[in-house]
Design an enzyme around this catalytic site. Structure first.
Site, short mmCIF file in Angstrom:
data_model
loop_
_atom_site.label_atom_id
_atom_site.label_comp_id
_atom_site.label_asym_id
_atom_site.label_seq_id
_atom_site.Cartn_x
_atom_site.Cartn_y
_atom_site.Cartn_z
N ASP A 172 -22.46 -59.95 -91.63
CA ASP A 172 -22.48 -61.40 -91.49
C ASP A 172 -21.04 -61.88 -91.65
O ASP A 172 -20.11 -61.06 -91.69
CB ASP A 172 -23.41 -62.01 -92.56
CG ASP A 172 -24.04 -63.33 -92.10
OD1 ASP A 172 -23.29 -64.18 -91.57
OD2 ASP A 172 -25.26 -63.50 -92.28
N ARG A 176 -38.93 -38.28 -96.33
CA ARG A 176 -40.21 -37.60 -96.10
C ARG A 176 -40.34 -36.19 -96.66
O ARG A 176 -41.41 -35.82 -97.14
CB ARG A 176 -40.54 -37.64 -94.59
CG ARG A 176 -40.94 -39.04 -94.17
CD ARG A 176 -40.85 -39.23 -92.68
NE ARG A 176 -39.46 -39.22 -92.24
CZ ARG A 176 -39.08 -39.41 -90.99
NH1 ARG A 176 -39.98 -39.63 -90.06
NH2 ARG A 176 -37.80 -39.42 -90.67
N LYS A 215 -27.63 -52.84 -95.14
CA LYS A 215 -26.70 -52.83 -93.99
C LYS A 215 -26.19 -54.24 -93.68
O LYS A 215 -26.48 -54.82 -92.62
CB LYS A 215 -27.36 -52.21 -92.75
CG LYS A 215 -27.75 -50.75 -92.98
CD LYS A 215 -28.25 -50.11 -91.70
CE LYS A 215 -28.62 -48.66 -91.92
NZ LYS A 215 -29.77 -48.43 -92.80
#
Ligand code: C5P
Length: 231
Positions: free
Chosen positions: A64, A208, A61
């Site tokens: 900057d 999961r 992600k």
């Protein structure tokens, strides 16, 4: 495009990652490496995946200044990454620089933008001085990202249908996938693999439900079957 299953390697160490890889079938082509694992192992963490000819979704992600993000995209591409995330909130110059950097790579990675973190509420928006609704913000930032040359968006399957209509060519990466009756855990807006595909998802991220299954191979096979039925 045939929808892809991406297994999220949400484990803290290289050792655990190797264990997961050993338990999963070869039919899984894509793996997601996120901040936790990347901080644990750096680019070396990608080697076991490359050795097995897997496609890598590096979910860092990026957000900057344009120069820094462009160089990070180039460096990640040099490590053999196929898909990466950037934050749409980084703005047009950053998004365009990222897209241009990707295009210049010899093996160009695809870039997908996160519009709004699902952990943010309307109250957080007020704190941040954002006056749009959460859903309007997601659509506006989606438009910004796609018009800046980003290949696609990360979205809940529930918003994927609207995004697919608006952006017919975009990659749509959907986390929050569960088989019918599966344990939802901390996910709030889950969807089945078939539903995500019907809404236009191109890449389904699953953690999961596969990693914590008694039989991860069988869990992956059930998800593949659900994707195939809907495709
Ligand atoms: O274990 P589970 O299938 O819920 O994992 C989903 C993966 O997708 C995790 O790696 C999580 O960080 C990621 N993700 C998410 N929701 C978002 C964005 C990313 O669950 N909105």
């Amino acid at each position: 495009m045939k929808p892809a299953l991406i297994v999220a390697l949400d484990v803290p160490t290289i050792k655990e990652m190797e264990e997961v890889l050993g338990r999963l079938p070869d039919s899984i082509e894509w793996y997601k490496v996120g901040l936790e694992l990347f901080c644990a192992g750096g680019p070396a963490i990608l080697e076991p995946l490359k050795k097995r000819n897997k496609k890598i979704f590096l979910d860092l992600k990026l957000h900057d200044i344009p120069h820094t993000v462009a160089n990070a995209v180039k460096t990640a591409a040099s490590h053999g990454v196929s898909l990466m995330t950037v934050h749409a909130i980084g703005g047009r110059a950053m998004l365009e620089a990222a897209a241009e950097a990707a295009r210049e790579c010899s093996n160009p990675p695809k870039l997908v933008a996160v519009t709004t973190l699902t952990s943010l509420s309307q109250e957080d928006f007020t704190d941040l001085g954002i006056t749009r609704s959460v859903s309007d913000q997601a659509l506006a930032l989606g438009e910004l990202a796609i018009s800046s040359g980003i290949d696609g968006l990360v979205t809940s399957a529930h918003e994927a249908g609207a995004l697919r209509k608006k952006f017919p060519q975009a990659l749509l990466v959907t986390p929050g996938i569960r088989m019918p009756g599966g344990d939802v855990a901390d996910q709030k807006r889950v969807a089945t693999p078939a539903f995500a595909v019907q809404q236009g998802a191109t890449h389904l991220v699953v953690g999961r439900p596969i990693l914590q299954a008694e039989n991860p191979s069988a869990a992956a096979a059930a998800i593949f079957a659900d994707i195939k039925n809907a495709s």
